[in-house]
Motif scaffolding. Structure first.
Motif, mmCIF file in Angstrom:
data_model
loop_
_atom_site.group_PDB
_atom_site.id
_atom_site.type_symbol
_atom_site.label_atom_id
_atom_site.label_comp_id
_atom_site.label_asym_id
_atom_site.label_seq_id
_atom_site.Cartn_x
_atom_site.Cartn_y
_atom_site.Cartn_z
ATOM 1 N N ALA A 84 67.107 48.691 -20.845
ATOM 2 C CA ALA A 84 66.350 48.979 -22.059
ATOM 3 C C ALA A 84 65.232 49.940 -21.689
ATOM 4 O O ALA A 84 64.662 49.847 -20.595
ATOM 5 C CB ALA A 84 65.779 47.702 -22.662
ATOM 6 N N GLU A 86 61.894 52.303 -23.482
ATOM 7 C CA GLU A 86 61.095 52.785 -24.598
ATOM 8 C C GLU A 86 61.349 54.276 -24.791
ATOM 9 O O GLU A 86 61.463 55.026 -23.816
ATOM 10 C CB GLU A 86 59.624 52.545 -24.255
ATOM 11 C CG GLU A 86 58.666 52.750 -25.370
ATOM 12 C CD GLU A 86 57.254 52.386 -24.935
ATOM 13 O OE1 GLU A 86 56.549 53.272 -24.404
ATOM 14 O OE2 GLU A 86 56.875 51.210 -25.120
ATOM 15 N N VAL A 94 63.139 51.331 -28.964
ATOM 16 C CA VAL A 94 63.658 50.972 -27.642
ATOM 17 C C VAL A 94 65.145 51.279 -27.646
ATOM 18 O O VAL A 94 65.867 50.914 -28.583
ATOM 19 C CB VAL A 94 63.399 49.479 -27.317
ATOM 20 C CG1 VAL A 94 64.203 49.032 -26.102
ATOM 21 C CG2 VAL A 94 61.907 49.239 -27.090
ATOM 22 N N HIS A 95 65.590 51.965 -26.609
ATOM 23 C CA HIS A 95 67.004 52.319 -26.459
ATOM 24 C C HIS A 95 67.670 51.374 -25.463
ATOM 25 O O HIS A 95 67.050 50.948 -24.502
ATOM 26 C CB HIS A 95 67.156 53.759 -25.937
ATOM 27 C CG HIS A 95 66.592 54.776 -26.865
ATOM 28 N ND1 HIS A 95 67.309 55.271 -27.937
ATOM 29 C CD2 HIS A 95 65.381 55.385 -26.895
ATOM 30 C CE1 HIS A 95 66.554 56.146 -28.581
ATOM 31 N NE2 HIS A 95 65.384 56.234 -27.971
ATOM 32 N N ILE A 96 68.935 51.090 -25.719
ATOM 33 C CA ILE A 96 69.749 50.273 -24.809
ATOM 34 C C ILE A 96 70.794 51.190 -24.182
ATOM 35 O O ILE A 96 71.491 51.926 -24.889
ATOM 36 C CB ILE A 96 70.468 49.141 -25.578
ATOM 37 C CG1 ILE A 96 69.463 48.288 -26.322
ATOM 38 C CG2 ILE A 96 71.379 48.358 -24.657
ATOM 39 C CD1 ILE A 96 69.009 47.047 -25.711
ATOM 40 N N ILE A 119 66.215 42.637 -26.651
ATOM 41 C CA ILE A 119 65.596 42.616 -27.978
ATOM 42 C C ILE A 119 64.255 41.880 -27.919
ATOM 43 O O ILE A 119 63.270 42.314 -28.520
ATOM 44 C CB ILE A 119 66.547 41.998 -29.020
ATOM 45 C CG1 ILE A 119 67.748 42.923 -29.243
ATOM 46 C CG2 ILE A 119 65.822 41.708 -30.332
ATOM 47 C CD1 ILE A 119 68.893 42.299 -30.024
ATOM 48 N N ALA A 122 61.813 44.237 -26.491
ATOM 49 C CA ALA A 122 61.445 45.236 -27.491
ATOM 50 C C ALA A 122 60.419 44.650 -28.471
ATOM 51 O O ALA A 122 59.425 45.304 -28.814
ATOM 52 C CB ALA A 122 62.690 45.728 -28.235
ATOM 53 N N VAL A 130 65.608 48.947 -32.312
ATOM 54 C CA VAL A 130 66.374 48.978 -31.071
ATOM 55 C C VAL A 130 67.613 49.800 -31.382
ATOM 56 O O VAL A 130 68.288 49.558 -32.389
ATOM 57 C CB VAL A 130 66.760 47.564 -30.580
ATOM 58 C CG1 VAL A 130 67.612 47.644 -29.324
ATOM 59 C CG2 VAL A 130 65.511 46.721 -30.327
ATOM 60 N N ARG A 171 71.658 50.808 -34.869
ATOM 61 C CA ARG A 171 70.243 50.491 -34.869
ATOM 62 C C ARG A 171 70.014 49.084 -35.399
ATOM 63 O O ARG A 171 70.653 48.660 -36.356
ATOM 64 C CB ARG A 171 69.523 51.503 -35.744
ATOM 65 C CG ARG A 171 68.040 51.330 -35.809
ATOM 66 C CD ARG A 171 67.403 52.386 -36.658
ATOM 67 N NE ARG A 171 67.347 53.635 -35.906
ATOM 68 C CZ ARG A 171 67.037 54.808 -36.449
ATOM 69 N NH1 ARG A 171 66.785 54.904 -37.733
ATOM 70 N NH2 ARG A 171 66.972 55.883 -35.705
#
Length: 187
Positions: A84, A86, A94-96, A119, A122, A130, A171
């Motif tokens: 994860a 930012e 926040v990207h996965i 999550i 995040a 996310v 998302r």
């Protein structure tokens, strides 16, 4: 469906685990080449220093959250991986990335535990969204993300340059609750 293991431990990777991270990341790229924007060929020749630096920077940045899943007393290898991060320009996102579960642990809740831990992180950062990309199709990954509340946004795009495979951006909108803010004060 395989029976669930007694316990799944999800924890942060540490900088000194770069060799295990490298092994797991390369294994994921070999096992699931159509699930990632990167390829085994692109990552296999990275130097030890590059792998170590990548993890050191991530574990000290405060903006990255590399996670692994383990099944205690079962294996010395990681059961799963998730990264994860930012967003570089918008801290509300926040990207996965790099979500993968070893084949021998699939169907046992490992992916769910990794995703929920990301999550939760995040939320602790007061993120509002996310976001992730998933290869289009009726896959276990797509079903997991839908089950956890992710929704498709935009139109699918090529997984990587010159790829016939398409990836869908998904998302999850996070609703901040007083409980989440109380658990992680200072945000």
């Amino acid at each position: 469906m395989t029976s669930s293991p007694a316990s799944i431990t999800v924890r942060n990777l540490t900088a000194d685990e770069w060799q295990q991270y490298r092994q797991t990341r390369l294994r994921s790229l070999v096992d699931s080449p159509n699930a990632f924007g990167s390829t085994f060929a692109a990552e296999k020749d990275r130097s030890d220093e590059a792998w170590a630096t990548r993890l050191l920077l991530a574990t000290s940045s405060g903006k990255d959250h590399p996670l692994v899943a383990e099944i205690p007393d079962v294996s010395n290898e990681f059961a799963g991986l998730l990264w994860a991060k930012e967003d570089a320009t918008d801290t509300s996102i926040v990207h996965i990335f790099q979500m993968w579960v070893a084949p021998e642990y699939r169907g046992q809740g490992v992916a769910t535990e990794l995703l929920r831990a990301a999550i939760l992180w995040a939320r602790s950062r007061c993120a509002k969204l996310v976001q992730l990309g998933v290869t289009c199709g009726d896959s276990a990954a797509m079903r997991l993300y839908l089950r956890e509340g992710f929704r498709a946004i935009g139109t699918p795009e090529p997984l990587r340059p010159d790829s016939a495979l398409l990836a869908q951006t998904m998302r999850l909108v996070l609703e901040q609750t007083p409980a989440a803010k109380d658990i992680f004060p200072g945000k």
